[in-house]
Write a protein that holds these residues in place. Structure first.
Motif, short mmCIF file in Angstrom:
data_model
loop_
_atom_site.label_atom_id
_atom_site.label_comp_id
_atom_site.label_asym_id
_atom_site.label_seq_id
_atom_site.Cartn_x
_atom_site.Cartn_y
_atom_site.Cartn_z
N SER A 60 -8.43 -4.26 -2.37
CA SER A 60 -7.73 -4.72 -3.58
C SER A 60 -6.22 -4.74 -3.38
CB SER A 60 -8.11 -3.87 -4.80
OG SER A 60 -7.59 -2.57 -4.69
N MET A 61 -5.69 -3.75 -2.63
CA MET A 61 -4.26 -3.75 -2.33
C MET A 61 -3.90 -4.95 -1.45
SD MET A 61 -2.62 -1.38 -3.86
CE MET A 61 -1.11 -1.37 -2.93
N ALA A 62 -4.76 -5.25 -0.51
CA ALA A 62 -4.52 -6.39 0.37
C ALA A 62 -4.49 -7.68 -0.44
CB ALA A 62 -5.59 -6.46 1.46
N GLU A 63 -5.44 -7.83 -1.33
CA GLU A 63 -5.50 -9.03 -2.17
C GLU A 63 -4.28 -9.14 -3.08
OE1 GLU A 63 -8.37 -10.75 -5.66
OE2 GLU A 63 -9.34 -9.75 -3.96
N ALA A 64 -3.89 -8.01 -3.66
CA ALA A 64 -2.76 -8.01 -4.58
C ALA A 64 -1.43 -8.30 -3.89
CB ALA A 64 -2.68 -6.67 -5.31
N THR A 65 -1.32 -7.90 -2.64
CA THR A 65 -0.05 -8.08 -1.92
C THR A 65 -0.04 -9.27 -0.97
OG1 THR A 65 -0.76 -6.56 -0.16
CG2 THR A 65 0.47 -5.60 -2.02
N GLY A 66 -1.20 -9.92 -0.83
CA GLY A 66 -1.27 -11.06 0.08
C GLY A 66 -1.27 -10.67 1.55
N LYS A 67 -1.62 -9.42 1.82
CA LYS A 67 -1.67 -8.93 3.20
C LYS A 67 -3.13 -8.77 3.60
CE LYS A 67 2.56 -6.28 2.49
NZ LYS A 67 3.16 -4.95 2.41
N THR A 68 -3.36 -8.60 4.88
CA THR A 68 -4.72 -8.31 5.33
C THR A 68 -4.99 -6.83 5.12
OG1 THR A 68 -4.10 -7.75 7.60
CG2 THR A 68 -4.56 -10.09 7.13
N ALA A 69 -6.28 -6.48 5.07
CA ALA A 69 -6.66 -5.07 4.92
C ALA A 69 -6.13 -4.26 6.10
CB ALA A 69 -8.17 -4.94 4.81
N ALA A 70 -6.13 -4.84 7.29
CA ALA A 70 -5.64 -4.13 8.48
C ALA A 70 -4.15 -3.80 8.34
CB ALA A 70 -5.88 -4.96 9.73
N VAL A 71 -3.38 -4.72 7.78
CA VAL A 71 -1.94 -4.48 7.59
C VAL A 71 -1.73 -3.40 6.53
CG1 VAL A 71 0.21 -5.52 6.74
CG2 VAL A 71 -1.21 -6.76 8.40
N VAL A 72 -2.48 -3.45 5.45
CA VAL A 72 -2.36 -2.43 4.41
C VAL A 72 -2.69 -1.05 4.99
CG1 VAL A 72 -3.35 -1.58 2.23
CG2 VAL A 72 -2.80 -4.01 2.49
N GLU A 73 -3.74 -0.97 5.79
CA GLU A 73 -4.11 0.32 6.39
C GLU A 73 -3.02 0.80 7.34
OE1 GLU A 73 -7.62 2.31 9.12
OE2 GLU A 73 -8.11 0.58 7.87
N ARG A 74 -2.52 -0.09 8.18
CA ARG A 74 -1.46 0.30 9.12
C ARG A 74 -0.23 0.80 8.37
NH1 ARG A 74 2.63 -2.60 10.63
NH2 ARG A 74 1.66 -4.61 10.21
N GLU A 75 0.16 0.07 7.32
CA GLU A 75 1.33 0.49 6.52
C GLU A 75 1.10 1.82 5.83
OE1 GLU A 75 2.11 -2.87 3.99
OE2 GLU A 75 3.19 -3.95 5.58
N PHE A 76 -0.14 2.06 5.38
CA PHE A 76 -0.46 3.34 4.75
C PHE A 76 -0.18 4.49 5.72
CE2 PHE A 76 -3.54 6.81 4.30
CZ PHE A 76 -3.25 7.24 3.01
N PHE A 77 -0.63 4.34 6.96
CA PHE A 77 -0.45 5.42 7.92
C PHE A 77 1.00 5.51 8.41
CE2 PHE A 77 -5.00 5.28 7.79
CZ PHE A 77 -5.30 6.63 7.76
N GLU A 78 1.72 4.42 8.39
CA GLU A 78 3.13 4.47 8.77
C GLU A 78 3.98 5.14 7.71
OE1 GLU A 78 4.18 0.38 9.48
OE2 GLU A 78 3.29 0.38 11.49
N THR A 79 3.67 4.89 6.43
CA THR A 79 4.52 5.38 5.35
C THR A 79 4.00 6.62 4.64
OG1 THR A 79 3.50 3.88 3.75
CG2 THR A 79 5.45 3.07 4.91
N THR A 80 2.70 6.68 4.40
CA THR A 80 2.13 7.76 3.60
C THR A 80 1.56 8.89 4.44
OG1 THR A 80 1.58 6.12 1.93
CG2 THR A 80 0.53 8.25 1.70
N ARG A 81 1.01 8.58 5.60
CA ARG A 81 0.43 9.60 6.48
C ARG A 81 0.96 9.43 7.90
NH1 ARG A 81 -0.52 11.45 2.29
NH2 ARG A 81 -2.49 12.01 1.36
N PRO A 82 2.29 9.50 8.09
CA PRO A 82 2.85 9.28 9.42
C PRO A 82 2.47 10.35 10.44
CG PRO A 82 4.54 10.06 7.92
CD PRO A 82 3.31 9.78 7.08
#
Length: 126
Positions: A60-82
């Motif tokens: 749902s985050m990917a759809e809302a932001t126009g990103k792929t699920a893989a990009v959303v997951e990568r960004e999550f680990f870069e910013t929220t769980r580095p």
């Protein structure tokens, strides 16, 4: 054991830490209560895991932001769980593998332990 609030994105990490500390203390107390018997009591502490709910949330985050699920997951680990060493969500099967071990006779010498399957998110040796 799992805290309902630990899954709530509005919940601070403090809530998760408090709950896990309490659960570990209860498990340790039960392990001490059953000391010398064939009963073992341990805590399994999963970290970020790709459950159905997490998968739906990432989609749902990917759809809302126009990103792929893989990009959303990568960004999550870069910013929220580095601190994650895995840099991805664990699979339920990976968590289940540890639970299977702990529930088996092979873990008879594992008692009163807090066992993390968190991809290295926690930056602590213990």
């Amino acid at each position: 054991m799992q805290c309902r609030l630990a899954r709530d994105p509005r919940c601070s990490d403090d809530c998760t830490r408090r709950h896990r500390t309490q659960a570990i203390a209860v498990a340790r107390g039960l392990a001490e209560l059953t000391a010398g018997s064939a009963v073992t009591v341990n805590s399994v502490l999963p970290g970020p895991t790709r459950s159905r709910g997490v998968g739906d949330f990432v989609s749902s985050m990917a759809e809302a932001t126009g990103k792929t699920a893989a990009v959303v997951e990568r960004e999550f680990f870069e910013t929220t769980r580095p601190s994650s060493l895995l840099k991805r969500f664990a699979t339920p099967e990976e968590v289940a593998a540890l639970v299977t071990y702990v529930a088996s006779p092979r873990s008879s010498a594992t008692n009163g332990a807090a066992l993390r399957v968190d991809g290295g998110v926690v930056q602590s040796a213990y």
